[in-house]
Design a protein around this motif. Sequence first.
Motif, PDB file in Angstrom:
ATOM      1  N   PHE A 237      -4.811 -12.564 -17.414  1.00  0.00           N
ATOM      2  CA  PHE A 237      -5.832 -13.368 -16.907  1.00  0.00           C
ATOM      3  C   PHE A 237      -6.274 -14.516 -17.922  1.00  0.00           C
ATOM      4  CE2 PHE A 237      -6.449  -9.039 -15.509  1.00  0.00           C
ATOM      5  CZ  PHE A 237      -6.106  -9.094 -14.222  1.00  0.00           C
ATOM      6  N   ASP A 238      -6.564 -15.692 -17.554  1.00  0.00           N
ATOM      7  CA  ASP A 238      -7.275 -16.519 -18.577  1.00  0.00           C
ATOM      8  C   ASP A 238      -8.838 -16.161 -18.392  1.00  0.00           C
ATOM      9  OD1 ASP A 238      -8.675 -17.929 -16.314  1.00  0.00           O
ATOM     10  OD2 ASP A 238      -7.088 -19.221 -15.918  1.00  0.00           O
ATOM     11  N   SER A 239      -9.430 -16.721 -19.375  1.00  0.00           N
ATOM     12  CA  SER A 239     -10.748 -16.322 -19.437  1.00  0.00           C
ATOM     13  C   SER A 239     -11.749 -16.609 -18.306  1.00  0.00           C
ATOM     14  CB  SER A 239     -11.626 -17.260 -20.593  1.00  0.00           C
ATOM     15  OG  SER A 239     -11.040 -17.039 -21.780  1.00  0.00           O
ATOM     16  N   SER A 240     -11.449 -17.854 -17.657  1.00  0.00           N
ATOM     17  CA  SER A 240     -12.537 -18.118 -16.022  1.00  0.00           C
ATOM     18  C   SER A 240     -12.050 -17.185 -15.352  1.00  0.00           C
ATOM     19  CB  SER A 240     -12.039 -19.452 -15.963  1.00  0.00           C
ATOM     20  OG  SER A 240     -10.771 -19.733 -15.760  1.00  0.00           O
ATOM     21  N   GLU A 241     -10.635 -16.559 -15.409  1.00  0.00           N
ATOM     22  CA  GLU A 241     -10.413 -15.399 -14.022  1.00  0.00           C
ATOM     23  C   GLU A 241     -11.092 -14.388 -14.510  1.00  0.00           C
ATOM     24  OE1 GLU A 241      -5.973 -16.034 -12.372  1.00  0.00           O
ATOM     25  OE2 GLU A 241      -6.021 -15.592 -14.410  1.00  0.00           O
ATOM     26  N   LEU A 242     -10.896 -13.748 -15.730  1.00  0.00           N
ATOM     27  CA  LEU A 242     -11.650 -12.541 -16.110  1.00  0.00           C
ATOM     28  C   LEU A 242     -13.131 -12.488 -15.864  1.00  0.00           C
ATOM     29  CD1 LEU A 242     -10.524  -9.908 -17.394  1.00  0.00           C
ATOM     30  CD2 LEU A 242     -10.866 -10.998 -19.551  1.00  0.00           C
ATOM     31  N   ILE A 243     -14.003 -13.716 -16.339  1.00  0.00           N
ATOM     32  CA  ILE A 243     -15.150 -13.717 -16.277  1.00  0.00           C
ATOM     33  C   ILE A 243     -15.651 -13.669 -14.526  1.00  0.00           C
ATOM     34  CG2 ILE A 243     -17.329 -15.218 -16.416  1.00  0.00           C
ATOM     35  CD1 ILE A 243     -16.098 -16.097 -19.034  1.00  0.00           C
ATOM     36  N   GLY A 244     -14.650 -14.313 -13.887  1.00  0.00           N
ATOM     37  CA  GLY A 244     -14.819 -14.356 -12.295  1.00  0.00           C
ATOM     38  C   GLY A 244     -14.860 -12.984 -11.933  1.00  0.00           C
ATOM     39  N   PHE A 245     -13.877 -12.249 -12.270  1.00  0.00           N
ATOM     40  CA  PHE A 245     -13.609 -10.743 -11.804  1.00  0.00           C
ATOM     41  C   PHE A 245     -14.960 -10.111 -12.033  1.00  0.00           C
ATOM     42  CE2 PHE A 245      -9.011 -11.308 -12.257  1.00  0.00           C
ATOM     43  CZ  PHE A 245      -9.079 -11.959 -11.203  1.00  0.00           C
ATOM     44  N   VAL A 246     -15.307 -10.244 -13.336  1.00  0.00           N
ATOM     45  CA  VAL A 246     -16.588  -9.314 -13.594  1.00  0.00           C
ATOM     46  C   VAL A 246     -17.890  -9.807 -13.099  1.00  0.00           C
ATOM     47  CG1 VAL A 246     -18.267  -9.229 -15.569  1.00  0.00           C
ATOM     48  CG2 VAL A 246     -15.728  -9.161 -16.125  1.00  0.00           C
ATOM     49  N   ILE A 247     -18.118 -11.151 -12.672  1.00  0.00           N
ATOM     50  CA  ILE A 247     -19.111 -11.614 -11.873  1.00  0.00           C
ATOM     51  C   ILE A 247     -19.074 -11.037 -10.534  1.00  0.00           C
ATOM     52  CG2 ILE A 247     -20.429 -13.548 -10.915  1.00  0.00           C
ATOM     53  CD1 ILE A 247     -19.563 -15.093 -13.520  1.00  0.00           C
ATOM     54  N   ALA A 248     -18.047 -11.045 -10.008  1.00  0.00           N
ATOM     55  CA  ALA A 248     -17.687 -10.651  -8.610  1.00  0.00           C
ATOM     56  C   ALA A 248     -17.571  -9.110  -8.438  1.00  0.00           C
ATOM     57  CB  ALA A 248     -16.559 -11.039  -7.728  1.00  0.00           C
ATOM     58  N   GLY A 249     -17.633  -8.226  -9.693  1.00  0.00           N
ATOM     59  CA  GLY A 249     -17.441  -6.876  -9.560  1.00  0.00           C
ATOM     60  C   GLY A 249     -16.028  -6.379  -9.060  1.00  0.00           C
ATOM     61  N   ASN A 250     -15.070  -7.372  -9.143  1.00  0.00           N
ATOM     62  CA  ASN A 250     -13.734  -7.134  -8.650  1.00  0.00           C
ATOM     63  C   ASN A 250     -12.598  -6.349  -9.599  1.00  0.00           C
ATOM     64  OD1 ASN A 250     -11.459  -7.322  -7.167  1.00  0.00           O
ATOM     65  ND2 ASN A 250     -11.391  -9.309  -6.874  1.00  0.00           N
ATOM     66  N   TYR A 251     -13.097  -5.008  -9.674  1.00  0.00           N
ATOM     67  CA  TYR A 251     -12.137  -4.249 -10.645  1.00  0.00           C
ATOM     68  C   TYR A 251     -10.877  -4.185 -10.085  1.00  0.00           C
ATOM     69  CZ  TYR A 251     -12.419   0.006  -7.694  1.00  0.00           C
ATOM     70  OH  TYR A 251     -11.970   0.799  -6.514  1.00  0.00           O
ATOM     71  N   LYS A 252     -10.642  -4.155  -8.683  1.00  0.00           N
ATOM     72  CA  LYS A 252      -9.025  -3.797  -8.483  1.00  0.00           C
ATOM     73  C   LYS A 252      -7.999  -4.926  -9.086  1.00  0.00           C
ATOM     74  CE  LYS A 252     -10.320  -1.674  -3.953  1.00  0.00           C
ATOM     75  NZ  LYS A 252      -9.933  -1.541  -2.812  1.00  0.00           N
TER      76      LYS A 252
END
Length: 203
Positions: free
Chosen positions: A95-110
């Motif tokens: 993942f690129d940085s923005s993708e990774l941060i987006g998953f964290v903010i959204a709580g999308n662990y899957k």
Amino acid sequence: MYDYIKGELSAKQSTLKGSFATVEVGGIGYLCEISARDYNELGSKDVKLYTVLIHREDKMSLCGFLHKETRDIFNILTSVSGVGSKMALTLLNEFDSSELIGFVIAGNYKELTRAKGVGPKLAQKIILELKDKLMNFQENEPIVIETANVQNSQALDDAHAVLASLGYERDEIKSAMSKALNITNNNPTAEEILKTTLQILSN
């Protein structure tokens, strides 16, 4: 110890053990382990890598990153118990940085389980610990950006908190976010604001 290394790219190689770049500075070649994404992006003879010194009992090594925010995300990832430098690089390969941060903010662990070696339990742990580190940065004075295309001020606050936790200064955050909001869609999410702002900050 080293913030960055700037010099001539003398060699790069991709092996089963990872991707590496050798940067020559003043007659000394610094071997840095890099992500596959950065390996593919390397092209010119002159290169600047933001670095992290990894100190283990049996050896010392350098990790290098073409973009400061990626290095900062790497440092936050490795602060999570159970996530070492190899696992952090694996996540940054996927993942690129923005993708990774987006998953964290959204709580999308899957989504994180797409990375090799990251199971559901570790993915949830990463999300929980990273969200706490990224979102709980507080300043005495909230950042104020005048814009007509953001109805949800929480998105601005969340994006600001993440950028501040990554070490960006208040003035550069405000300037970059203002530019980002001029080119994003109406009422963007925090993830969309962050993605565009990080692209601006990395230029």
